[in-house]
Design an enzyme around this catalytic site. Structure first.
Site, PDB file in Angstrom:
ATOM      1  N   SER A 217      45.063 -22.830  46.975  1.00 22.58           N
ATOM      2  CA  SER A 217      45.233 -22.680  48.410  1.00 22.58           C
ATOM      3  C   SER A 217      45.196 -24.060  49.041  1.00 22.58           C
ATOM      4  O   SER A 217      44.417 -24.915  48.638  1.00 22.58           O
ATOM      5  CB  SER A 217      44.105 -21.826  48.973  1.00 22.58           C
TER       6      SER A 217
ATOM      7  N   GLU B 287      51.697 -11.508  41.762  1.00 19.58           N
ATOM      8  CA  GLU B 287      52.085 -10.959  43.064  1.00 19.58           C
ATOM      9  C   GLU B 287      53.592 -11.032  43.252  1.00 19.58           C
ATOM     10  O   GLU B 287      54.231 -10.085  43.722  1.00 19.58           O
ATOM     11  CB  GLU B 287      51.398 -11.741  44.191  1.00 19.58           C
TER      12      GLU B 287
ATOM     13  N   HIS C 129      44.077   7.519  39.053  1.00 17.92           N
ATOM     14  CA  HIS C 129      43.702   7.388  40.473  1.00 17.92           C
ATOM     15  C   HIS C 129      42.885   6.120  40.710  1.00 17.92           C
ATOM     16  O   HIS C 129      42.102   6.063  41.654  1.00 17.92           O
ATOM     17  CB  HIS C 129      42.896   8.603  40.942  1.00 17.92           C
TER      18      HIS C 129
ATOM     19  N   LYS D 252      40.163 -21.353  45.554  1.00 23.72           N
ATOM     20  CA  LYS D 252      41.087 -20.303  45.172  1.00 23.72           C
ATOM     21  C   LYS D 252      41.944 -20.635  43.946  1.00 23.72           C
ATOM     22  O   LYS D 252      42.421 -21.750  43.808  1.00 23.72           O
ATOM     23  CB  LYS D 252      42.031 -19.988  46.348  1.00 23.72           C
TER      24      LYS D 252
END
Lengths: 484, 484, 484, 484
Positions: free
Chosen positions: B281, B294, B160, B287
């Site tokens: 970025s 992803e 969880h 970043k």
């Protein structure tokens, strides 16, 4: 392997990018399709920056001139797309820098690729959905004309692919018009719901500079501005809306495709598709296959797949932008292309179809399509419907065993068996009369079918005008044209 | 607009094809990827025809020479693909005719595009699935090595997404190895199930000529011959099997992707991805985004979409070949490409990941991961499990309210509250001991993890050999090479 | 609203559960279907615990007796399922506690609901997949018998739903047998791949107690033990495998369904479905609708939906167990139920179908199905295939314009036009001879069809025995029966 | 096994129905959920029949009285549903016959189950979608309140799950409000598009009796009448629209679910979910799992599955009604139930969530979220954006290597390195100021967030009124109530 110079974000980086990473990271091979939209968006952004005093008027002039020149190159096919520059945005920005130098660097002021791509997708989608709407209107118009023409051609209506009750070919065609009108309505609804400008949302948290978001939105022809910057860069609802509408629309088309395949079979023989829309077999010399009808049926698969693709990709993503969302474009592009192709194909193929009037009519004479009408005769003589139904079912069963039909058994015998006047039975067994008795809204009485066909044509004309109105170029496009 | 000369089936046709029809009908833009397989299949077919006396030896020589030359052109990128020739089969056949004249016409003897495309897909899939299997083996090998290396690095195990019980990083990595081994098994099972040669099925009903189907199958390295000609040309199960396996495999990869995104976040801090596998970025200078993690998470969407695409397309198709089935290739190609790319990416990225040993260990010391072990202490002192569980839950709740942890509360106090010896509690609260106590098959005792890692490595080596064995060229490929 | 007493995990909880939470959290309304498996698993676990000295023999006796009694109640429908106890596991555990007191608490020693549910799903799936395999075998057997019976009934073979070449009905039926045999193979492959016991994985990290996982696995009839505890509780591959196989299997069934709908239409008239498998219309007295054929076609939708459901749910989940996985059961149950129902329906409906021999044969005489055979005649006289194809296509086109067919035009005229002997043409135009010429493996020569039908029957018999062998009860089931 | 008496269509039937056929054919186990709608539809139909003189006023009274009594039985749970009567329509009709005798038979005059089920689905969907809209409005209201409350709680904004720029918690919550407002808009759009009465379409071809379709439509509260009878009985677009909206809506919810799982983890620690919305572990005493957040994330799977299910089922169906369409109800019911449950759950859970203000704020101080603001300082001093970006990236990289942050490095040092005034740097590094600088439409300036939250609350109030207005009972419902 990309070098720092190509990567606009390379300042903090010391290692080169892995080659596969560069390829997987790059979207320029497909997002270059949004080049015009990217440039139009930049024109609006630069114009707003100038009006707000954030860039000099001379920079603005240089930027617009440069962008116009780049667009010309792109449209001429001479622009060199560089994979290491990742995407359409960076490719155009880098080209602008090469062309006009320092002012190019100021174009990215108060803007991020996150709000830029969100904008480009909306502009691209707006253009394509309006085109699709125009094609749907043409298809509706073409079908309505054909329905008018065939408003009184008798034809078997089917349920469960069993002959059920008489309709007319025009009535059948108008059933599909209804579906296509709903598709059109869905397309326009998507356009309205997505009429929101994301620009100014920055990467996720807006900008610290005094931009005028309403100004930019107005230049781009949007009615509203996104109310929340995080949502503006992570919302892909309009893509899901489009894909949902496309999956539904392609389901409609698959149903028409299936019917054309059936009706063009030797067994039905209801329609002959012209040579221009069939293909032959490399082995069997006699074949004229309804390939196009099959393809548009099968292509519902790819569009449903595209919808699933994006739903899965977006599932469970936290706010705001995630790289996963790069996967949003290919299914979108493919679905819109496919849907439009299929609509155009139907628009051209259906009017060219050669419907076989005699075969359609002959099929009606066999079987027992008017059994419901016979039952109605009993109801007219006071028998409750359920009992009427049962008595006719027993009669049909007996005739089937004899190998005969209503027509061949004859009104006299049937009337005797049912205990009703012969004339009532004869009336009930006339296809012509049966159609004329179906005289309520939406029923296949030929005069009603004709009126519905005309009404559909009129609605199509009206919608065509509406689409044209919406296709007027926005102010940023006018500025771009002027700069070219 | 195509002319008769381009359409190999044009004999009975009087109208030209509609331009959109030609484009939609043509598959050559993507099925040219099967060019090698198409040629290898033709080599086998021609060789069988010669052996059966159906074509002359001189024709056979001409055909093989021509095909070898065409393949060279294709591989050199100089072959001219013609859309009007529809597909890879007709393009190559037409090119062969241009090159060698009449004998080219004899190659199509006892063959149809229907069995030809069924063959090409199987050959293409065989090659690609073997390549994929090889990549999976490499990934499994790389992961197993890393698991060995990190067999005793303590780490929180989660359920969880809540810290649950201690494991080791090696143990965690091996969990993914299990999934990848099942993926590999699935790939090999697809290969076995599809090891059936469709050639000789003709368009749908076999052929009237005395072909030797077993001969052709043997030349192409197949174990069996399709037992039913209708099935042979309409069966696409191996594509569905591949897409199903791919969707499952990409689901595994999406789970690894999600974990990398989580673990690379500032909040977890468990791993640093090297520059080569992150991107920056264009707006935010700080970043370093885990774009690749992803992307592989998001790409599960496109592969699930591909599977759905084909399932929808095949739904409800009557026997035998239908044009809808032309839609089978793009989702297949895309799914196999995507899956392989993602496997390769993981193979290279995971070993380069810099796992943060200290951060992993520190997380274990916070929280109450050893609560189950404490409960086991009570069980060891004769308390039924359910009561033990409840008493520990009450204890944890009290400590949470105090804002403390097991470690800070200390073994003495806890032992007193539970009424068990201090030493037992201290033992239960030692991560090192806790891991060593988990000493059953499949549990995270470091020595067990090490053994499992080594066993997985050995299995990978064995599988690699098996894949290489299967990749040996078939006889038709040898003949083709000889003709080149 | 649940009270502490019902929630086995309630020790640390002070608030009551929200009513909607309780309902959404509870799975007992559907997972009670795994009650038998849950109990069998507990029998094995308790027996191993006893053998390892982890519980007393007397506890073991009490547990087995209690479980056997509970199972009887469940099977009698008198067991009271309590939603507040969440799931099948807690319901049975609580009932056991009510019945035998303290020993019940010891059953959960060294076990978690995470490995317990993983086990129950495997046991349930094993039972159901074996049942499904048995039904598939019966369907294959029934179809093979019918194929044998109809091995020489001439029938049009179709491509693109256009009449293409002659086959026999037996040949057509055997095409579907091939698909069902692959389905059977897939089911058995799933069974083999999932033959792994997860018990002992605990919640995620194994257990600290000296369990013997191999012992438990053996009692339950598993060949292997899960090698990694994290994977053991988070792996749902066997569910995806089942759903993938089901979606493919239902796609096969949808194709048979479509054919039955087509063939039962007035236009084809190839088959009459018996009353027991059709339904009427509440309005149209004459209708006998092929509802079952339609339903099994349409139900491919729900099973593809079930597959997508689980793929989406699992996408992007980190290790190990996540609550999302509770959503795995309903799509699985529904898919297995649906698939089995459809297989049983086909098994009973297909043998009862009344195929119309004359209608099938008549359709062959119309049209130009033997055009390929005519082209072969030219090939036999030395004309290259492509030229033969073109000449026949021109001939067919001319005859179509005249409104005649090969049969009516006659062999003499055709032979003259083609410049080949009359006898060769006459031979080519005989359906009987055409079928006998198709004498290669997999082709529709009636003798070959008969042999293939017999071979399929033999394979079915062999597989039936294999399934029965696998259905033998495992040792835990024997122990349970003995305790009852 | 059904007898003739149960099958309302049994007149022509001689065989009993196969038991499995009866079960698969029957839909009453689930379509009984539309009992109220079926009865309301019959009230309207009977009233129109009376007004048209097609049934006697006394029959009308008997029918309404009977239906009202039956509805009471159904709502009291005492009605006996009979599987052999297939569906909700036949069950109610048979019960009416049992109760009032002959007049019941007249209710089916000029109506078919095909238009009846089409009507019931629309009425059911209208009721449920309005309920869903009401729940969405409540969720939006609750979220807007919380957003107002937390409008100025600083929080990290994320992209790629990497800390990116500062926002506020209220701003973050409002991003989700945007999505839910679009969901609401979609629901209302579906309601508008489906506001069409199909009754009077008969089985497929209208009716021969002089019904007044507009009258029936008005009694049922529809704005329009279906224009084409074939479309009226085969259109399921409103189901696809609902399922598409549900899949999109559940994707939104899955994203909130993912965030709650993340934010409730020990690593983030941003939120504590109250006991009422978490559950414990049966093994690990310390666990409080965010089960509800996981479930609503996972349930996006079942709804996407439901959508796919219906798309597949409808694909390729010819006009008009086909039995496949019986499969339309279960996915629809499940999707609407699931969506509504999840909305209600969020509505109650989100306001109860205990957001951790300090943890949220602390996370902002670590890392380099204000790097963009620093770059903006350089831009403010005339440095082109791209160069600013690169210089800050280099600076961040250097600080990371030192193991420090902006805050610890201090404004003085940073100002020196960048060559800009210290004050400008200090300003840029203040979170409070950073938020206040983001002062454009949609940006996280707390005052803007507050205004947006208030505006969203106002829109919710307005929409609530609109939904209530639409929920007013139609005339047929009033008549039914009066008859009860």
């Amino acid at each position: 392997m990309s070098t720092k110079g190509d990567r606009l974000w390379g300042g903090g980086y010391e290692e080169a990018t892995h080659p596969l990473v560069q390829r997987m990271n790059a979207s320029v091979s497909y997002d270059q399709r949004m080049a015009r939209e990217d440039i139009v968006g930049s024109v609006a952004h630069a114009t707003m920056l100038r009006d707000q005093g954030l860039i000099e008027p001379s920079d603005h002039v240089a930027i617009l001139g440069g962008l116009a020149a780049i667009l010309k190159e792109i449209e001429a096919g001479t622009f060199e797309w560089v994979e290491a520059r990742e995407d359409v945005h960076m490719n155009i920005e880098a080209a602008l820098r090469d062309r006009i130098g320092a002012p190019a660097g100021r174009l990215h002021t108060a803007r991020s690729r996150n709000d830029q791509v969100a904008l480009d997708e909306r502009l691209w989608l707006r253009r394509r959905l309006l085109g699709l709407a125009a094609r749907l209107v043409e298809l509706i118009g073409a079908l309505s004309e054909q329905a008018w023409d065939k408003r009184d051609w008798p034809m078997c209506g089917y349920t469960h692919l069993q002959r059920a009750q008489p309709v007319t070919l025009g009535h059948h065609l108008l059933a599909h018009v209804e579906g296509f009108e709903r598709d059109l309505d869905r397309v326009l609804a998507v356009l309205d719901r997505m009429d929101v400008c994301p620009l100014g949302a920055g990467a996720l948290a807006g900008t610290t500079l005094p931009v005028d978001r309403n100004k930019t939105a107005a230049l781009l022809g949007f009615s509203r501005v996104a109310r929340n910057s995080l949502d503006a860069v992570s919302d892909r609802d309009h893509l899901l809306d489009t894909l949902s509408a496309a999956a539904t629309g392609m389901t409609h088309i698959s149903r028409v495709g299936e019917e054309l395949v059936l009706f063009a079979s030797a067994e039905f023989g209801y329609v002959k598709l012209p040579d221009a829309f069939t293909t032959g077999s490399s082995l069997m010399p006699q074949k004229k296959n309804p390939d196009m009808a099959e393809l548009i049926r099968g292509k519902s698969g790819r569009v449903t797949g595209n919808l699933v693709s994006l739903l899965v990709t977006l599932k469970g993503l936290p706010l705001a932008y995630n790289k996963d969302m790069q996967e949003d474009k290919e299914p979108l592009f493919d679905a819109v292309d496919t849907w439009e192709d299929c609509v155009v194909l139907l628009r051209d193929m259906l009017p060219a179809a050669r419907w076989q009037k005699k075969t359609l009519a002959d099929a009606l004479d066999r079987g027992f399509l008017l059994a419901t009408d016979l039952a109605d005769v009993l109801v007219g003589h006071g028998v409750p419907f359920r009992e009427s139904h049962e008595r006719i079912a027993v009669l049909v069963n007996a005739l089937v065993k004899e190998g005969t039909t209503f027509r061949r058994a004859g009104a006299t015998r049937i009337a005797a068996e049912l205990g009703v006047p012969r004339e009532a039975v004869a009336d009930a067994l006339s296809v012509r009369k049966a159609l004329r008795k179906r005289d309520v809204v939406g029923a296949p009485h030929p005069a009603r079918v004709g009126r519905e066909a005309r009404a559909a044509s009129r609605r199509a004309v009206k919608m065509a005008a509406e689409v044209v109105r919406r296709q007027a170029p926005c102010e940023a496009e006018v500025l771009l044209a002027a700069a070219g």
